[in-house]
Scaffold this motif. Structure first.
Motif, short mmCIF file in Angstrom:
data_model
loop_
_atom_site.label_atom_id
_atom_site.label_comp_id
_atom_site.label_asym_id
_atom_site.label_seq_id
_atom_site.Cartn_x
_atom_site.Cartn_y
_atom_site.Cartn_z
N ALA A 49 -6.79 -55.99 -3.58
CA ALA A 49 -7.93 -55.83 -4.49
C ALA A 49 -8.25 -57.17 -5.15
O ALA A 49 -9.42 -57.57 -5.24
N ARG A 50 -7.22 -57.85 -5.60
CA ARG A 50 -7.42 -59.15 -6.24
C ARG A 50 -8.00 -60.16 -5.24
O ARG A 50 -8.88 -60.95 -5.59
N GLU A 51 -7.51 -60.13 -4.00
CA GLU A 51 -8.04 -61.04 -2.98
C GLU A 51 -9.53 -60.78 -2.75
O GLU A 51 -10.32 -61.72 -2.63
N ILE A 52 -9.91 -59.51 -2.68
CA ILE A 52 -11.32 -59.16 -2.50
C ILE A 52 -12.15 -59.70 -3.66
O ILE A 52 -13.17 -60.37 -3.46
N VAL A 53 -11.74 -59.37 -4.88
CA VAL A 53 -12.53 -59.75 -6.05
C VAL A 53 -12.59 -61.27 -6.19
O VAL A 53 -13.66 -61.83 -6.47
N ASP A 54 -11.47 -61.95 -5.97
CA ASP A 54 -11.50 -63.42 -5.99
C ASP A 54 -12.46 -63.96 -4.94
O ASP A 54 -13.19 -64.91 -5.19
N GLY A 55 -12.46 -63.34 -3.76
CA GLY A 55 -13.37 -63.76 -2.69
C GLY A 55 -14.83 -63.55 -3.07
O GLY A 55 -15.68 -64.40 -2.80
N VAL A 56 -15.12 -62.44 -3.71
CA VAL A 56 -16.49 -62.17 -4.15
C VAL A 56 -16.89 -63.20 -5.21
O VAL A 56 -18.00 -63.73 -5.18
N ILE A 57 -15.99 -63.50 -6.14
CA ILE A 57 -16.28 -64.51 -7.16
C ILE A 57 -16.55 -65.87 -6.49
O ILE A 57 -17.55 -66.54 -6.80
N ASP A 58 -15.69 -66.26 -5.57
CA ASP A 58 -15.80 -67.58 -4.93
C ASP A 58 -17.06 -67.73 -4.08
O ASP A 58 -17.56 -68.83 -3.91
N HIS A 59 -17.53 -66.63 -3.52
CA HIS A 59 -18.66 -66.69 -2.57
C HIS A 59 -19.86 -65.85 -3.03
O HIS A 59 -20.69 -65.46 -2.21
N GLN A 60 -19.96 -65.57 -4.32
CA GLN A 60 -20.96 -64.62 -4.79
C GLN A 60 -22.39 -65.01 -4.43
O GLN A 60 -23.18 -64.16 -4.02
N ASP A 61 -22.75 -66.27 -4.57
CA ASP A 61 -24.12 -66.68 -4.25
C ASP A 61 -24.44 -66.42 -2.78
O ASP A 61 -25.49 -65.85 -2.45
N GLU A 62 -23.53 -66.80 -1.89
CA GLU A 62 -23.73 -66.57 -0.46
C GLU A 62 -23.78 -65.08 -0.14
O GLU A 62 -24.64 -64.62 0.62
N ILE A 63 -22.86 -64.31 -0.72
CA ILE A 63 -22.80 -62.87 -0.48
C ILE A 63 -24.09 -62.21 -0.95
O ILE A 63 -24.70 -61.43 -0.21
N ASP A 64 -24.52 -62.52 -2.16
CA ASP A 64 -25.75 -61.92 -2.68
C ASP A 64 -26.97 -62.32 -1.87
O ASP A 64 -27.88 -61.52 -1.66
N GLU A 65 -26.99 -63.56 -1.40
CA GLU A 65 -28.10 -64.00 -0.55
C GLU A 65 -28.14 -63.20 0.76
O GLU A 65 -29.22 -62.78 1.21
#
Length: 136
Positions: A49-65
């Motif tokens: 869960a922490r790995e997922i959330v850290d990944g979303v934080i690290d790549h949020q702009d790309e993910i949201d795009e």
């Protein structure tokens, strides 16, 4: 239920609560980390869960795009908060976690949408993620 499935639910809870409360994701993650210390039996699901959330934080702009580009006329802020969180989790898995097959990431996201979101959400989530996967 697998540890990764449980982890996705925990990540969903963290992302959803941060979104609804208007908190930074990192703040919600820190609060969950404090709680996780007192729950050693749930350690396996907490780590992913922490790995997922850290990944979303690290790549949020790309993910949201990616989500915005492939959601076909749906603005990110107009989507239900659960759908945004589910899409962020699965998009991170598709784009940044080679250990999870794309089909598994999509299937798990659809199941989360069935369990926690609207009747229309599973098909919407599947469509967006299928387009993201095809373009990756």
């Amino acid at each position: 239920m697998s540890a990764r499935t449980k982890a996705r639910k925990r990540a969903l809870d963290i992302l959803f609560s941060a979104d609804v409360r208007g908190d930074a994701i990192a703040v919600a993650l820190a609060a969950e980390a404090k709680r996780a210390v007192s729950e050693p039996a749930r350690q396996a699901s907490w780590l992913y869960a922490r790995e997922i959330v850290d990944g979303v934080i690290d790549h949020q702009d790309e993910i949201d795009e990616q989500i915005t580009t492939h959601s076909r006329d749906w603005k990110l802020e107009r989507m239900p908060a659960v759908d945004r969180a589910v899409l962020r989790i699965a998009t991170w898995e598709i784009l940044h976690n080679d250990e999870v097959p794309t089909a598994v990431a999509i299937d798990e996201a659809v199941e989360l949408a069935k369990e926690f979101s609207t009747d229309d959400s599973p098909a919407f989530v599947h469509g967006v993620l299928a387009r993201i996967a095809a373009s990756a």
